[in-house]
Design a protein around this motif. Sequence first.
Motif, PDB file in Angstrom:
ATOM      1  N   ASP A 284       0.812  -1.219   0.000  1.00 34.87           N
ATOM      2  CA  ASP A 284       0.000   0.000   0.000  1.00 34.87           C
ATOM      3  C   ASP A 284       0.844   1.266   0.000  1.00 34.87           C
ATOM      4  N   GLU A 285       2.082   1.184   0.445  1.00 32.95           N
ATOM      5  CA  GLU A 285       2.913   2.380   0.576  1.00 32.95           C
ATOM      6  C   GLU A 285       4.004   2.484  -0.484  1.00 32.95           C
ATOM      7  N   GLY A 332      22.235 -12.235 -16.263  1.00 26.51           N
ATOM      8  CA  GLY A 332      21.783 -12.182 -17.653  1.00 26.51           C
ATOM      9  C   GLY A 332      21.711 -10.781 -18.212  1.00 26.51           C
ATOM     10  N   GLY A 333      22.623  -9.938 -17.844  1.00 32.45           N
ATOM     11  CA  GLY A 333      22.630  -8.541 -18.279  1.00 32.45           C
ATOM     12  C   GLY A 333      22.666  -7.643 -17.060  1.00 32.45           C
ATOM     13  N   THR A 334      21.843  -6.609 -17.067  1.00 32.14           N
ATOM     14  CA  THR A 334      21.819  -5.682 -15.932  1.00 32.14           C
ATOM     15  C   THR A 334      20.379  -5.288 -15.636  1.00 32.14           C
ATOM     16  N   ALA A 335      20.033  -5.271 -14.372  1.00 32.50           N
ATOM     17  CA  ALA A 335      18.707  -4.807 -13.956  1.00 32.50           C
ATOM     18  C   ALA A 335      18.857  -3.855 -12.779  1.00 32.50           C
ATOM     19  N   PHE A 336      18.304  -2.666 -12.933  1.00 33.51           N
ATOM     20  CA  PHE A 336      18.225  -1.703 -11.834  1.00 33.51           C
ATOM     21  C   PHE A 336      16.812  -1.784 -11.269  1.00 33.51           C
ATOM     22  N   VAL A 337      16.701  -2.028  -9.978  1.00 30.24           N
ATOM     23  CA  VAL A 337      15.397  -2.168  -9.325  1.00 30.24           C
ATOM     24  C   VAL A 337      15.260  -1.040  -8.303  1.00 30.24           C
ATOM     25  N   ILE A 338      14.251  -0.219  -8.503  1.00 26.83           N
ATOM     26  CA  ILE A 338      14.002   0.916  -7.606  1.00 26.83           C
ATOM     27  C   ILE A 338      12.692   0.673  -6.865  1.00 26.83           C
ATOM     28  N   ARG A 339      12.744   0.705  -5.577  1.00 33.49           N
ATOM     29  CA  ARG A 339      11.546   0.609  -4.751  1.00 33.49           C
ATOM     30  C   ARG A 339      11.348   1.968  -4.092  1.00 33.49           C
ATOM     31  N   PHE A 340      10.178   2.585  -4.287  1.00 31.92           N
ATOM     32  CA  PHE A 340       9.975   3.955  -3.805  1.00 31.92           C
ATOM     33  C   PHE A 340       8.633   4.101  -3.129  1.00 31.92           C
ATOM     34  N   ARG A 341       8.554   5.099  -2.262  1.00 28.78           N
ATOM     35  CA  ARG A 341       7.305   5.380  -1.530  1.00 28.78           C
ATOM     36  C   ARG A 341       6.365   6.128  -2.446  1.00 28.78           C
ATOM     37  N   LEU A 342       5.074   5.734  -2.451  1.00 35.25           N
ATOM     38  CA  LEU A 342       4.098   6.315  -3.368  1.00 35.25           C
ATOM     39  C   LEU A 342       3.801   7.768  -3.050  1.00 35.25           C
ATOM     40  N   ARG A 343       3.779   8.121  -1.777  1.00 35.66           N
ATOM     41  CA  ARG A 343       3.449   9.509  -1.395  1.00 35.66           C
ATOM     42  C   ARG A 343       4.510  10.049  -0.473  1.00 35.66           C
TER      43      ARG A 343
END
Length: 343
Positions: A284-285, A332-343
């Motif tokens: 939810d956040e 298998g290459g490169t992956a940038f994963v960003i986890r961010f707060r919605l508000r």
Amino acid sequence: MIEHRRTEEALRISEERQRQIIDLVPNLIFVKDANGRFLMVNAAFAEFYGKTVEEIQGADESALGLTDAEVSRYRAEDQEVLRSGVPRFVPESSAVAADGSERTLHSIKIPFTFSRTTSVCVLCVTTDVTAIKNAEKDLTQSLREKDVLLKEVHHRVKNNLQVINSLLSLQAQEFVDPVLREALIESQNRIRSMAMVHEQLYSAGDLAGIDFGDYISRLAGQLMRLVTRPGITYEVESDHVSIGIDVAVPCGLIVNELISNALKHAFQGREKGHIIISLHPFNDEFAEFMVRDDGVGLPASLDPEAVPTMGLTLVTSLTKQVHGTLALDRTGGTAFVIRFRLR
């Protein structure tokens, strides 16, 4: 005899006190019998129709000067309450007061029986909510005007950013040095990503936020069209995630940098490649987006937060700004994963 007189006097005093109380109540109150005859009305009810209490009590609705349609409607409501034995709430009705003004009323009609009788009557308590309804209309109009103004602000910001973008484009044409030209083009892309946020807010019905999944799809398509490498393909996997402008602008810049970085560095020495951009709510956040390529990959020793390039420096800085986390997957290459707060 003396005791009887005392009882009558006590009853008279009790009735006077009840009348005093009911006449002090600002709500419109009446009691009707099954024949539509007013058994009791308070002063507020009588005043509303420009009558005295004595003129109304004992009479029916015709004493109020109502239209035939109003009389039929009120009697139908009363009869339904009497038949069902269940209170009826009338959330909104209109009536014309004695001064000619149209009023908005909320009413509740309750079936009941006077003590020592068997006849069921209707007790009605009505509240004049005209002032509240007018205030709601004024507030709605004010909010509508503010929405129009806010949309116009977003529209002008977008236009101003597009002007800056055009100036940078003209400036880039004056330079022969490819490094300077590339730096100006990268700045153009960043400004374009910001302008798209304002454009989407201007076009959306909800100014509280934008559909970030739709935004990512549009931004990715725009960046891919600027690249003259037909062997590089992409796909977007996104859910509906609504975010506010305070989060949308920095996140838009992050997506722009990660896609641009993949196009620029991931496929060196290769004719073909594929980029996946995904966005999904985490809870939810928080939400999570990822930019993955199947390119040459990054060295195992490389720390993205220590790379002295403008793009990745922006990514790490903006991720902190949106209270997010950055993870790097070299599988298998490169992956940038960003986890961010919605508000």
